[in-house]
Design a protein around this motif. Structure first.
Motif, PDB file in Angstrom:
ATOM      1  N   GLU A  32       0.825  -1.199   0.000  1.00 30.02           N
ATOM      2  CA  GLU A  32       0.000   0.000   0.000  1.00 30.02           C
ATOM      3  C   GLU A  32       0.867   1.260   0.000  1.00 30.02           C
ATOM      4  O   GLU A  32       0.610   2.214  -0.733  1.00 30.02           O
ATOM      5  CB  GLU A  32      -0.898  -0.032   1.243  1.00 30.02           C
ATOM      6  CG  GLU A  32      -1.955   1.049   1.259  1.00 30.02           C
ATOM      7  CD  GLU A  32      -2.880   0.908   2.446  1.00 30.02           C
ATOM      8  OE1 GLU A  32      -2.525   0.165   3.393  1.00 30.02           O
ATOM      9  OE2 GLU A  32      -3.946   1.533   2.429  1.00 30.02           O
ATOM     10  N   LEU A  33       1.915   1.212   0.834  1.00 33.68           N
ATOM     11  CA  LEU A  33       2.784   2.390   0.939  1.00 33.68           C
ATOM     12  C   LEU A  33       3.571   2.603  -0.365  1.00 33.68           C
ATOM     13  O   LEU A  33       3.788   3.734  -0.798  1.00 33.68           O
ATOM     14  CB  LEU A  33       3.747   2.228   2.117  1.00 33.68           C
ATOM     15  CG  LEU A  33       3.083   2.351   3.495  1.00 33.68           C
ATOM     16  CD1 LEU A  33       4.075   2.048   4.593  1.00 33.68           C
ATOM     17  CD2 LEU A  33       2.503   3.747   3.672  1.00 33.68           C
ATOM     18  N   GLU A  34       3.941   1.483  -0.940  1.00 34.60           N
ATOM     19  CA  GLU A  34       4.684   1.574  -2.195  1.00 34.60           C
ATOM     20  C   GLU A  34       3.815   2.224  -3.272  1.00 34.60           C
ATOM     21  O   GLU A  34       4.261   3.097  -4.030  1.00 34.60           O
ATOM     22  CB  GLU A  34       5.086   0.161  -2.627  1.00 34.60           C
ATOM     23  CG  GLU A  34       6.241   0.117  -3.594  1.00 34.60           C
ATOM     24  CD  GLU A  34       6.459  -1.313  -4.054  1.00 34.60           C
ATOM     25  OE1 GLU A  34       6.476  -1.548  -5.272  1.00 34.60           O
ATOM     26  OE2 GLU A  34       6.560  -2.195  -3.156  1.00 34.60           O
ATOM     27  N   PHE A  35       2.571   1.830  -3.277  1.00 34.45           N
ATOM     28  CA  PHE A  35       1.599   2.379  -4.220  1.00 34.45           C
ATOM     29  C   PHE A  35       1.477   3.896  -4.008  1.00 34.45           C
ATOM     30  O   PHE A  35       1.515   4.695  -4.934  1.00 34.45           O
ATOM     31  CB  PHE A  35       0.255   1.673  -3.987  1.00 34.45           C
ATOM     32  CG  PHE A  35      -0.897   2.305  -4.703  1.00 34.45           C
ATOM     33  CD1 PHE A  35      -1.088   2.106  -6.076  1.00 34.45           C
ATOM     34  CD2 PHE A  35      -1.817   3.090  -4.023  1.00 34.45           C
ATOM     35  CE1 PHE A  35      -2.159   2.685  -6.726  1.00 34.45           C
ATOM     36  CE2 PHE A  35      -2.891   3.663  -4.674  1.00 34.45           C
ATOM     37  CZ  PHE A  35      -3.058   3.464  -6.043  1.00 34.45           C
ATOM     38  N   HIS A  36       1.360   4.268  -2.722  1.00 33.44           N
ATOM     39  CA  HIS A  36       1.246   5.670  -2.359  1.00 33.44           C
ATOM     40  C   HIS A  36       2.464   6.452  -2.872  1.00 33.44           C
ATOM     41  O   HIS A  36       2.326   7.521  -3.476  1.00 33.44           O
ATOM     42  CB  HIS A  36       1.150   5.777  -0.832  1.00 33.44           C
ATOM     43  CG  HIS A  36       0.873   7.154  -0.331  1.00 33.44           C
ATOM     44  ND1 HIS A  36      -0.334   7.503   0.228  1.00 33.44           N
ATOM     45  CD2 HIS A  36       1.628   8.269  -0.313  1.00 33.44           C
ATOM     46  CE1 HIS A  36      -0.307   8.771   0.570  1.00 33.44           C
ATOM     47  NE2 HIS A  36       0.882   9.259   0.262  1.00 33.44           N
ATOM     48  N   ALA A  38       4.471   5.691  -5.230  1.00 33.33           N
ATOM     49  CA  ALA A  38       4.524   5.751  -6.693  1.00 33.33           C
ATOM     50  C   ALA A  38       3.667   6.901  -7.192  1.00 33.33           C
ATOM     51  O   ALA A  38       4.105   7.723  -8.023  1.00 33.33           O
ATOM     52  CB  ALA A  38       4.041   4.424  -7.277  1.00 33.33           C
ATOM     53  N   LEU A  39       2.458   6.990  -6.649  1.00 35.58           N
ATOM     54  CA  LEU A  39       1.557   8.061  -7.071  1.00 35.58           C
ATOM     55  C   LEU A  39       2.160   9.430  -6.750  1.00 35.58           C
ATOM     56  O   LEU A  39       2.090  10.373  -7.532  1.00 35.58           O
ATOM     57  CB  LEU A  39       0.203   7.919  -6.400  1.00 35.58           C
ATOM     58  CG  LEU A  39      -0.678   6.765  -6.885  1.00 35.58           C
ATOM     59  CD1 LEU A  39      -2.029   6.822  -6.224  1.00 35.58           C
ATOM     60  CD2 LEU A  39      -0.827   6.812  -8.402  1.00 35.58           C
ATOM     61  N   LYS A  40       2.770   9.499  -5.573  1.00 36.96           N
ATOM     62  CA  LYS A  40       3.336  10.757  -5.127  1.00 36.96           C
ATOM     63  C   LYS A  40       4.488  11.180  -6.049  1.00 36.96           C
ATOM     64  O   LYS A  40       4.615  12.353  -6.413  1.00 36.96           O
ATOM     65  CB  LYS A  40       3.850  10.588  -3.697  1.00 36.96           C
ATOM     66  CG  LYS A  40       3.863  11.883  -2.918  1.00 36.96           C
ATOM     67  CD  LYS A  40       4.086  11.598  -1.457  1.00 36.96           C
ATOM     68  CE  LYS A  40       4.218  12.896  -0.707  1.00 36.96           C
ATOM     69  NZ  LYS A  40       4.424  12.692   0.717  1.00 36.96           N
TER      70      LYS A  40
ATOM     71  N   TYR B  30      -3.910   7.317  -0.839  1.00 28.00           N
ATOM     72  CA  TYR B  30      -3.409   8.494  -1.546  1.00 28.00           C
ATOM     73  C   TYR B  30      -4.563   9.401  -1.927  1.00 28.00           C
ATOM     74  O   TYR B  30      -4.492  10.634  -1.815  1.00 28.00           O
ATOM     75  CB  TYR B  30      -2.615   8.044  -2.780  1.00 28.00           C
ATOM     76  CG  TYR B  30      -1.923   9.178  -3.496  1.00 28.00           C
ATOM     77  CD1 TYR B  30      -0.797   9.771  -2.932  1.00 28.00           C
ATOM     78  CD2 TYR B  30      -2.408   9.649  -4.712  1.00 28.00           C
ATOM     79  CE1 TYR B  30      -0.169  10.822  -3.580  1.00 28.00           C
ATOM     80  CE2 TYR B  30      -1.785  10.689  -5.365  1.00 28.00           C
ATOM     81  CZ  TYR B  30      -0.655  11.276  -4.801  1.00 28.00           C
ATOM     82  OH  TYR B  30      -0.041  12.306  -5.448  1.00 28.00           O
ATOM     83  N   ARG B  75      -3.252  -0.476 -11.181  1.00 31.88           N
ATOM     84  CA  ARG B  75      -2.393  -1.167 -10.202  1.00 31.88           C
ATOM     85  C   ARG B  75      -3.275  -1.636  -9.066  1.00 31.88           C
ATOM     86  O   ARG B  75      -4.387  -1.144  -8.886  1.00 31.88           O
ATOM     87  CB  ARG B  75      -1.332  -0.196  -9.654  1.00 31.88           C
ATOM     88  CG  ARG B  75      -0.200   0.038 -10.638  1.00 31.88           C
ATOM     89  CD  ARG B  75       0.875   0.852  -9.999  1.00 31.88           C
ATOM     90  NE  ARG B  75       1.471   0.179  -8.838  1.00 31.88           N
ATOM     91  CZ  ARG B  75       2.566   0.609  -8.243  1.00 31.88           C
ATOM     92  NH1 ARG B  75       3.162   1.701  -8.699  1.00 31.88           N
ATOM     93  NH2 ARG B  75       3.046  -0.014  -7.217  1.00 31.88           N
TER      94      ARG B  75
END
Lengths: 876, 111
Positions: A32-36, A38-40, B30, B75
């Motif tokens: 989840e954090l990795e996804f966050h 990436a978006l950031k 996010y 994703r």
């Protein structure tokens, strides 16, 4: 409240679930954090280090959220503490053991004090029960019962021996005569059967008895059908009407049966003289102890006027009302409090020791702690870690202490008279265990706080950079010195007390009792008094016994006596003495009255000082004669010749002539030859002897002197006595030396406990001093190294360290001596032949403690002198 | 001990804000941060070091649910939805917040 509870419960449940799926959760969070991230990154381009770091913190805090954080930290702390303790087994063992000894001793003493002094008597409304001090003739009981307006009065005699016959082997039991209302006044009920009924105190109707639980179990096998059965007590038939519960132990735990006290005004002797009895009473509703106290003296004044014979004006002048519980614990109260104080001192010493150990350990761990602080451990966390360690230490010590306490309790119990009511029931109970656990916890926290504070005040950079322990709070060092000094002072107090008691015991064992007990065996033979109403029957019985005993092989001499010295019997007799008329102000003096066979004086090697010994010619029909002891002679005829003077029992007509003077014998106790109110002794030939009621003494002790120092004739003697009459109880054969030793057994045991307290204290103090000095040496390694480097000799170093250690010890000793001077007088009642401030004992104790202090300082001092300056200075 | 991101959100209000954001429909972490920022016109910037622990707290309390789904850019993303209990919590926290803010207002406006 409810929705909150619900949320709380569901949260707890989810936590447990989360705990199970921890790996998966971790994985998911990472994704989840990795996804966050990436978006950031997409939105903002390259990320700074701080922003990356935020991710780590986020992950960490999430993980914390899943776990039972506090519990896990606690477990972690505990694991860490356990590891620390394993690594320093010596420290751990000393700390745990000193705590266990301190806490165990205290648990046992608190249990005893709680059971005996604090816990109320097991009767209804025990705070309303009082004892009217002094003793009274039976006639006083109905008189006071009729006149008083504040209380319900009962008489309970302290208990005397009865022969129980007709139930297998004849035995001797202790019975107490009580007024029929006594159980009602005490508020105690029978467990089976019934209590005494009104009217059963009058002659002819008093053929009833109530058994104690213990007698019922041992002699009657706990058979409920014994109620209604008739037994013979002292030859009188009595029906068993009731059985008391096991908790009832009044007037003492030794009483096995209760019989109604007879109130018969026509029996002048029994009603007005005879055995005087103690009175107990229950306050009536709405009255106070003070009101009862105000009433007692006027009542006694009134009653004194009704005496049919002149009574001393100051008779029972100091009689008053005191709470019954105080009366029951009167004798042991002081002893218990002294023991409680000394065991409290041991705990204090143990605490000071452990605190000082923890303090010094915290110092040696400065570097470790500084490192942890540098790595980001919060100060609170470190303090908590140190507190966990000390609480763990205290709890382990407390647990072990409870085990110690159980052992100690049985030892302490053996120090108190077994007749003490309630003593048998004393066992470590849960409130006590809880109190001990609390004590352990509080002690742990108290130890913990000082070292934890000291340890967390660390100048980070300083400690890590040099690794030396040069900079340490002078305050904590001084605190340690103070602790150890106080510990030494307390030790001195305990050791002085033990020293004074040991000296007393030594003096006491050295006392010449006035007779020679070696090789003499004694056995108690006790026919019913009714058997001896015909004097010749009794005389014949004992003549036969003596003759038989002389025929036993290995027996050199044989004699009989109504008491043997120090056997706890008190055969006192009111007498008239020629030339000493009695008056209201001088009532009949009491003398210790021996009834002995000719040969007794010689057998015990009691010296004949003047005149002649008793002989076989002094028989029932010949002229009445007696011997007096040296103190009797001195008391009545100071400077004069007592031979030919006359003495008689207060109840009889005919005078008896003094024919000899013998040496004083310590009849009553080794420390006090005679009770205060008895000036001396007389010895009558058995065939002529009388008791206060005019009867010949029935129960006698047979004494034989063996040719060799063996127990050889013991069995034959007992069999011989038993063969005379199956209805006559025969006691156990006891060497006279055992009787003498037994009379101070309690004292000896008390001293043993004191010695163990003192030994524990001195050991703890030695450890404390050793720890303190070692700590100094470690702390000042650098300085010492420097001194050696610039030319200080090894001797100089040793004497420097020694001086430092001894200064603390000396302060402690001086303080201890001052405190001891102030407090040892509370021991005065237990001392014999030694003053409470005996200079010799004080000097010896000072030398002993000083010696121990020197020994404890010498080892670290020697180690200091071995410090190699080269190695040391190079490292730093 | 990361630096708090300016401006600091009133303590305790972050949960309320997240719950309110999720009331409009399911969202990933996010997304929540972005939404709060947009709606507040860049005043409220929620850092991940407070956002994710707060989400875990809400999960533990049973006020939100999480499920994996496909995101806009295809994703795998974790989507959060409000539960019934979460809705109730939102209502009561909103009322409480309004009460406190009203009270603060009154104090600030006093004569």
């Amino acid at each position: 409240m409810n929705p909150h509870l619900h949320t709380w419960l569901s949260r707890a449940w989810r936590r447990i679930v989360f705990r199970w799926r921890r790996a998966q959760l971790d994985h998911e969070l990472a994704e989840e954090l990795e996804f966050h991230l990436a978006l950031k990154q997409q939105a903002a381009g390259e990320l700074s280090h701080i922003q990356m770091g935020n991710m780590t913190i986020a992950a960490e805090e999430c993980r914390d959220m899943w776990s039972f954080l506090r519990l896990e930290r606690l477990l972690q702390d505990l694991r860490y503490a356990a590891r620390m303790f394993r690594r320093t087994p010596g420290f751990t063992a000393i700390a745990v053991l000193s705590l266990a000894v301190g806490i165990g001793g205290n648990a046992a003493m608190f249990t005893l004090v709680n059971t005996l002094l604090v816990r109320p008597l097991p009767y209804r409304a025990p705070d309303r029960l009082i004892r009217i001090t002094g003793i009274f003739p039976r006639a006083a009981v109905p008189f006071i019962q009729q006149q008083t307006r504040t209380m319900d009065v009962a008489a309970v005699s302290p208990g005397s021996e009865y022969n129980l016959t007709g139930e297998g082997e004849a035995i001797r039991i202790v019975g107490s005569a009580i007024s029929v209302n006594a159980f009602a006044v005490l508020g105690a009920a029978v467990a089976r059967g019934r209590g005494f009924e009104p009217g059963e105190g009058s002659p002819g109707r008093d053929g009833v008895v109530i058994l104690s639980n213990s007698l019922w179990r041992t002699k009657f096998g706990g058979d409920p059908s014994v109620i209604g059965r008739v037994i013979a007590l002292n030859g009188m038939h009595r029906e068993i009407v009731g059985i008391m519960p096991p908790t009832f132990s009044y007037p003492s735990a030794q009483v096995q049966a209760w019989v109604p006290m007879r109130f018969d005004p026509s029996n002048f002797l029994e009603y007005w003289a005879g055995e005087f009895v103690p009175l107990v009473a229950r306050l009536r509703a709405g009255t106070t102890v003070a009101e009862a106290q105000r009433e007692i003296q006027p009542l006694i004044d009134e009653f004194r006027k009704t005496f049919p014979y002149p009574m001393a004006r100051d008779w029972n002048r100091d009689s008053s009302a005191i709470p019954l519980q105080r009366d029951l614990t009167g004798d042991i109260r002081g002893k218990l409090i002294i023991l409680l104080c000394s065991v409290g001192l041991v705990l204090l010493i143990a605490c000071a020791n452990v605190a000082s150990l923890l303090l010094s350990r915290a110092t040696t761990r400065r570097k470790e702690i500084a490192l942890r602080v540098a790595l980001g451990a919060r100060r609170l966390r470190i303090v908590r870690q140190l507190l966990t360690e000390s609480v763990l230490l205290a709890l382990v010590g407390g647990g072990l202490g409870i085990l110690f306490g159980m052992g100690a309790l049985s030892i302490f119990k053996s120090l108190l008279p077994s007749s003490t009511p309630g003593l048998a029931q004393a066992s470590i109970d849960w409130p006590i265990a809880a109190a001990v656990a609390g004590l352990a916890l509080v002690t742990g926290l108290v130890f913990g706080i000082a070292p934890a504070l000291s340890a967390s005040q660390i100048d980070l950079a300083q400690s890590i950079r040099t690794g030396s322990q040069r900079s340490s709070g002078a305050f904590w060092t001084r605190l340690r010195g103070g602790l150890i000094g106080a510990e030494v002072a307390l030790t001195v107090v305990l050791v002085v007390s033990a020293g004074l008691l040991i000296k007393s015991l030594y003096t006491l064992s050295d006392v010449h009792p006035g007779f020679q007990p070696k090789q003499i065996l004694s056995v108690r033979v006790s026919p019913n008094a009714s058997f001896c109403i015909q004097r010749p029957a009794c005389v014949a019985l004992y003549d036969r016994l003596l003759e038989g005993a002389r025929g036993v092989s290995g027996v050199a001499e044989a004699a009989i006596a109504n008491t043997v010295p120090l056997d706890a019997e008190q055969p006192d007799l009111p007498v008239d003495v020629e030339g000493h008329p009695k008056s209201v102000d001088h009532p009949a003096p009491m003398l210790w009255s021996g009834a002995v066979s000719p040969g007794y004086i010689h057998m015990l090697r009691i010296p004949l000082l003047a005149g002649r010994d008793l002989t076989t010619a002094d028989g029932a029909k010949s002229a009445a004669v007696l011997l007096v002891s040296a103190s009797t002679a001195k008391h009545f005829w100071p400077g004069g010749n007592p031979i030919g003077k006359h003495i008689k029992s207060a109840g009889e007509q005919q005078w008896r002539t003094v024919v000899g003077v013998v040496g004083d014998v310590r009849q009553y106790s080794l420390s006090k030859g005679m009770p205060d109110w008895i000036p001396g002794a007389i010895y009558m030939p058995y065939a002529q002897a009388v008791r206060e009621d005019g009867q010949i003494p029935a129960a006698m002790t047979l004494l034989v002197k063996a040719r060799a120092n063996t127990d050889g004739p013991a069995r034959e003697i007992r069999t011989l006595a038993q063969d005379q009459d199956p209805n006559v109880p025969v006691g156990q054969v006891q060497p006279l030396e055992e009787v003498v030793a037994g009379s101070i057994a309690n004292f000896r045991a008390t001293i043993r406990v004191f010695i163990s307290f003192a030994a524990a204290a001195i050991l703890l103090a030695a450890i404390g001093i050793y720890g303190l000095v070692s700590y100094w040496v470690t702390q000042r390694t650098y300085e010492i190294g420097l001194r050696v480097a610039i030319g200080a000799t090894r001797n100089r170093i040793v004497s420097m360290i020694l001086a430092q250690g001894l200064r603390v010890a000396l302060y402690g000793i001086v303080a201890g001596v001052i405190v001891s001077l102030a407090v040892t007088r509370f021991l005065a009642s237990m001392l014999y032949g030694v003053g409470a401030t005996d200079p010799l004992t004080f000097a010896a104790v000072t030398a002993l403690v000083l010696g121990v202090a020197i020994a404890a300082t010498a080892l670290p001092a020697w180690r200091a002198s071995r410090i190699d300056p080269i190695k040391l200075l190079r490292v730093d | 001990m990361g630096k708090p991101e300016a401006p600091e959100i009133l303590p305790g209000t972050l949960d309320l804000l997240i719950l309110r954001a999720l009331a409009a429909g399911q969202m990933h972490g996010y997304g929540i941060a972005q939404r709060l920022r947009q709606v507040s016109e860049d005043v409220l910037q929620v850092g991940e070091s407070s956002l994710y622990p707060a989400l875990q707290r809400l999960l533990l309390n049973g006020w939100v649910k999480a499920a994996w789904g496909a995101s806009e850019n295809n994703r795998r993303a974790r989507y959060y939805t409000l539960t019934a209990a979460g809705r109730k919590q939102l209502a009561s926290e909103r009322a409480e917040f309004a009460r406190v803010v009203g009270a603060i207002e009154k104090v600030l406006n006093m004569a």
